[in-house]
Design an enzyme around this catalytic site. Structure first.
Site, PDB file in Angstrom:
ATOM      1  N   TYR A 102      -0.042  -3.238 -15.663  1.00 34.95           N
ATOM      2  CA  TYR A 102       0.105  -3.699 -14.282  1.00 34.95           C
ATOM      3  C   TYR A 102      -0.204  -5.199 -14.265  1.00 34.95           C
ATOM      4  O   TYR A 102      -1.244  -5.636 -13.791  1.00 34.95           O
ATOM      5  CB  TYR A 102      -0.881  -2.908 -13.418  1.00 34.95           C
ATOM      6  CG  TYR A 102      -0.756  -3.053 -11.912  1.00 34.95           C
ATOM      7  CD1 TYR A 102       0.096  -3.957 -11.310  1.00 34.95           C
ATOM      8  CD2 TYR A 102      -1.532  -2.245 -11.081  1.00 34.95           C
ATOM      9  CE1 TYR A 102       0.183  -4.059  -9.929  1.00 34.95           C
ATOM     10  CE2 TYR A 102      -1.453  -2.335  -9.702  1.00 34.95           C
ATOM     11  CZ  TYR A 102      -0.593  -3.253  -9.140  1.00 34.95           C
ATOM     12  OH  TYR A 102      -0.522  -3.348  -7.769  1.00 34.95           O
ATOM     13  N   ARG A 123       4.174  -1.509   3.722  1.00 35.15           N
ATOM     14  CA  ARG A 123       4.074  -2.861   4.285  1.00 35.15           C
ATOM     15  C   ARG A 123       5.420  -3.332   4.799  1.00 35.15           C
ATOM     16  O   ARG A 123       6.460  -2.758   4.481  1.00 35.15           O
ATOM     17  CB  ARG A 123       3.497  -3.862   3.272  1.00 35.15           C
ATOM     18  CG  ARG A 123       3.942  -3.671   1.863  1.00 35.15           C
ATOM     19  CD  ARG A 123       3.083  -4.516   0.901  1.00 35.15           C
ATOM     20  NE  ARG A 123       3.445  -4.178  -0.468  1.00 35.15           N
ATOM     21  CZ  ARG A 123       2.808  -4.566  -1.554  1.00 35.15           C
ATOM     22  NH1 ARG A 123       1.746  -5.325  -1.454  1.00 35.15           N
ATOM     23  NH2 ARG A 123       3.215  -4.216  -2.750  1.00 35.15           N
ATOM     24  N   ASP A 137       0.320  -9.272 -13.410  1.00 38.23           N
ATOM     25  CA  ASP A 137       0.866 -10.253 -12.476  1.00 38.23           C
ATOM     26  C   ASP A 137       1.726 -11.230 -13.267  1.00 38.23           C
ATOM     27  O   ASP A 137       1.647 -11.294 -14.500  1.00 38.23           O
ATOM     28  CB  ASP A 137      -0.281 -11.016 -11.795  1.00 38.23           C
ATOM     29  CG  ASP A 137      -0.986 -10.154 -10.763  1.00 38.23           C
ATOM     30  OD1 ASP A 137      -0.337  -9.258 -10.202  1.00 38.23           O
ATOM     31  OD2 ASP A 137      -2.189 -10.387 -10.524  1.00 38.23           O
ATOM     32  N   ARG A 162     -15.358  -9.491   0.168  1.00 40.38           N
ATOM     33  CA  ARG A 162     -16.116 -10.742   0.300  1.00 40.38           C
ATOM     34  C   ARG A 162     -17.051 -10.703   1.506  1.00 40.38           C
ATOM     35  O   ARG A 162     -16.665 -10.201   2.562  1.00 40.38           O
ATOM     36  CB  ARG A 162     -15.158 -11.916   0.452  1.00 40.38           C
ATOM     37  CG  ARG A 162     -14.158 -12.016  -0.677  1.00 40.38           C
ATOM     38  CD  ARG A 162     -13.715 -13.439  -0.887  1.00 40.38           C
ATOM     39  NE  ARG A 162     -12.688 -13.477  -1.916  1.00 40.38           N
ATOM     40  CZ  ARG A 162     -11.386 -13.490  -1.662  1.00 40.38           C
ATOM     41  NH1 ARG A 162     -10.948 -13.513  -0.421  1.00 40.38           N
ATOM     42  NH2 ARG A 162     -10.531 -13.509  -2.661  1.00 40.38           N
ATOM     43  N   GLU A 210       8.772  -1.610   3.267  1.00 38.28           N
ATOM     44  CA  GLU A 210       8.558  -1.125   1.901  1.00 38.28           C
ATOM     45  C   GLU A 210       8.037   0.308   1.916  1.00 38.28           C
ATOM     46  O   GLU A 210       7.088   0.622   2.647  1.00 38.28           O
ATOM     47  CB  GLU A 210       7.546  -2.033   1.182  1.00 38.28           C
ATOM     48  CG  GLU A 210       7.238  -1.557  -0.237  1.00 38.28           C
ATOM     49  CD  GLU A 210       6.260  -2.465  -0.975  1.00 38.28           C
ATOM     50  OE1 GLU A 210       6.303  -3.695  -0.799  1.00 38.28           O
ATOM     51  OE2 GLU A 210       5.429  -1.913  -1.735  1.00 38.28           O
TER      52      GLU A 210
HETATM   53  N1  UDP Z   1      -5.141  -1.774  -1.372  1.00 37.40           N
HETATM   54  C1  UDP Z   1      -5.616  -1.046  -0.278  1.00 37.40           C
HETATM   55  N2  UDP Z   1      -5.271  -1.441   0.973  1.00 37.40           N
HETATM   56  C2  UDP Z   1      -4.491  -2.510   1.208  1.00 37.40           C
HETATM   57  C3  UDP Z   1      -4.030  -3.265   0.100  1.00 37.40           C
HETATM   58  C4  UDP Z   1      -4.376  -2.861  -1.175  1.00 37.40           C
HETATM   59  O1  UDP Z   1      -6.300  -0.057  -0.442  1.00 37.40           O
HETATM   60  O2  UDP Z   1      -4.183  -2.787   2.384  1.00 37.40           O
HETATM   61  C5  UDP Z   1      -5.512  -1.299  -2.718  1.00 37.40           C
HETATM   62  C6  UDP Z   1      -4.565  -0.178  -3.142  1.00 37.40           C
HETATM   63  O3  UDP Z   1      -5.291   0.757  -3.882  1.00 37.40           O
HETATM   64  C7  UDP Z   1      -3.553  -0.900  -3.998  1.00 37.40           C
HETATM   65  C8  UDP Z   1      -4.389  -1.973  -4.674  1.00 37.40           C
HETATM   66  O4  UDP Z   1      -5.366  -2.331  -3.698  1.00 37.40           O
HETATM   67  O5  UDP Z   1      -2.930  -0.050  -4.915  1.00 37.40           O
HETATM   68  C9  UDP Z   1      -3.603  -3.190  -5.112  1.00 37.40           C
HETATM   69  O6  UDP Z   1      -2.913  -3.740  -4.011  1.00 37.40           O
HETATM   70  P1  UDP Z   1      -1.960  -4.994  -4.119  1.00 37.40           P
HETATM   71  O7  UDP Z   1      -1.618  -5.397  -2.747  1.00 37.40           O
HETATM   72  O8  UDP Z   1      -2.573  -6.006  -5.005  1.00 37.40           O
HETATM   73  O9  UDP Z   1      -0.693  -4.385  -4.834  1.00 37.40           O
HETATM   74  P2  UDP Z   1       0.666  -5.085  -5.278  1.00 37.40           P
HETATM   75  O10 UDP Z   1       0.843  -6.300  -4.402  1.00 37.40           O
HETATM   76  O11 UDP Z   1       0.538  -5.389  -6.724  1.00 37.40           O
HETATM   77  O12 UDP Z   1       1.696  -4.050  -5.002  1.00 37.40           O
END
Ligand code: UDP
Length: 387
Positions: free
Chosen positions: A368, A299, A370, A193, A322
């Site tokens: 994948y 994370r 939500d 954004r 995680e």
């Molecule tokens: N992603 C990234 N950096 C971040 C968070 C997400 O590059 O800090 C990219 C990464 O490729 C990831 C995708 O965005 O696989 C989806 O992230 P999301 O956090 O949506 O994944 P979820 O929460 O579904 O595990």
């Protein structure tokens, strides 16, 4: 606050000799259909799960040591733009008004995600206005007309520096693959954004955490005299012991259903390591991403922030580190690369020939999804059953 036991459901529940519908999996897809079929079609439903709890990967429970409610399979934030889905799920819960924000740590400094004007200004140490930032980023971006993989797509969106800092390492850790080997579509989940909007979801018109936790939603959905719920029950062990008069609804991994006859689909899984810190607030937010490869965790979750309306104890906080894993026994995320997509296509062809079985959910359709997409999919399937 309701404490959620499972007295009603256990492995000693007797499997009925016959049922109208047999639903395999007590996650969202299965539970929504169990609720709809019992309430609206007045049909008998038997729903089973091989785990010892309902709720699938949405399952939430209370940590005994701290009293903090957490999501056993990683933080789940409910979010949707669909009024239909929101109305449906609101029959079973109120939401607490939680609004999701994600931060990421790169070289020991915290930045906002998704990449927005704040992230860009802070990273490049500039103070651009919204009308200036596009031209600034365009100079950094490599024009790639048809990005073939995640790396190309990310570089075509934000340029190499931001890609290297916030996307490359995280993605590599998360998928245990070089981003060049991953489909470009994954990155569509992460918006970019050119303003200060730091809301994590593009489709977050309605969002929040269920006031009584996720498990309470499933308890309500499955609380119907026509539904029998049996836990610790493996479909492949009981399928010949029950007569299904209408349909089986299968939400497990599709390759397992067909006994892996065409080969195994690849899945990604996660491992969560519990930690207690003796402070009230460890990281100030529910999810902190770690962008660099040197930090092994992808994370850290701090579930107390999911329920700001509750007064939790101040002496300790609960954390989950995680890590990504490829554990085929706990499939969480499909790996939608070309090889797996092609294999899934072949399994889907087999699935179409199964006239008495419907496949759904993340695992049953190798998607994948939500939570809101799974609910929408289940409601659509219900409409076709009704018809
Ligand atoms: N992603 C990234 N950096 C971040 C968070 C997400 O590059 O800090 C990219 C990464 O490729 C990831 C995708 O965005 O696989 C989806 O992230 P999301 O956090 O949506 O994944 P979820 O929460 O579904 O595990």
């Amino acid at each position: 606050m309701v404490h959620l036991g499972h007295n009603k459901y256990n492995k000693h529940m007797k499997l009925p000799e016959e049922t109208d519908y047999l639903i395999v999996g007590c996650g969202l897809f299965g539970s929504v259909l169990a609720e709809r079929i019992s309430c609206k079609l007045k049909k008998k439903v038997t729903i089973i799960d091989k785990r010892n709890h309902i709720g699938g990967n949405c399952y939430s429970t209370i940590d005994q040591e701290t009293g903090i409610e957490y999501h056993q399979y990683g933080t789940h934030i409910f979010h949707t733009n669909s009024q239909e889905v929101f109305r449906y799920v609101s029959q079973f819960t109120q939401f607490n008004g939680y609004y999701h924000q994600v931060l990421t740590t790169h070289k020991n400094k915290v930045y906002q995600l998704p990449i927005n004007l704040e992230t860009i200004n802070s990273f490049f140490n500039v103070n651009l206005k919204p009308f200036e930032v596009k031209a600034f980023i365009e100079k950094k971006v490599k024009a790639i007309p048809q990005p073939k993989n995640l790396e190309e797509k990310a570089i075509s969106l934000v340029g190499e520096e931001l890609y290297e800092a916030f996307i490359k390492g995280y993605t590599q850790k998360q998928w245990n693959k070089d981003p060049k080997e991953l489909p470009a579509t994954i990155i569509n989940r992460l918006p970019v954004r050119f303003n200060y909007d730091e809301s994590y979801f593009n489709n977050g018109r309605y969002q929040g955490i269920p006031k009584e936790g996720y498990t309470a939603i499933f308890q309500q959905m499955l609380d119907h005299p026509l539904i029998t719920t049996i836990l610790e029950c493996d479909y492949f062990e009981i399928k010949d012991s029950i007569t299904v008069k209408e349909k089986t609804i299968y939400t497990g991994p599709i390759d397992r259903y067909f006994e892996f006859q065409l080969g195994r689909l690849d899945w990604r899984s996660i491992r969560l390591e519990r930690k207690i810190e003796s402070v009230e607030d460890y990281q100030g937010t529910s999810v902190m991403n770690y962008a660099d490869l040197k930090d092994k965790q992808t994370r850290i979750h701090e579930p107390r922030h999911l329920h700001p309306e509750r007064s939790y104890q101040k002496e300790k906080t609960l954390l989950f580190y995680e890590y990504s894993e490829s554990n085929i026994n706990e499939p969480f995320y499909p790996i939608n690369d070309d090889k797996n997509k092609e294999l899934y296509r072949k399994y889907k062809e087999l699935a179409m020939k199964e006239k008495n079985t419907l496949f759904g959910g993340r695992l049953g359709t190798y998607s994948y999804y939500d939570m809101d997409q799974v609910i929408a999919q289940a409601l659509k399937v219900f409409d076709s059953l009704k018809a």
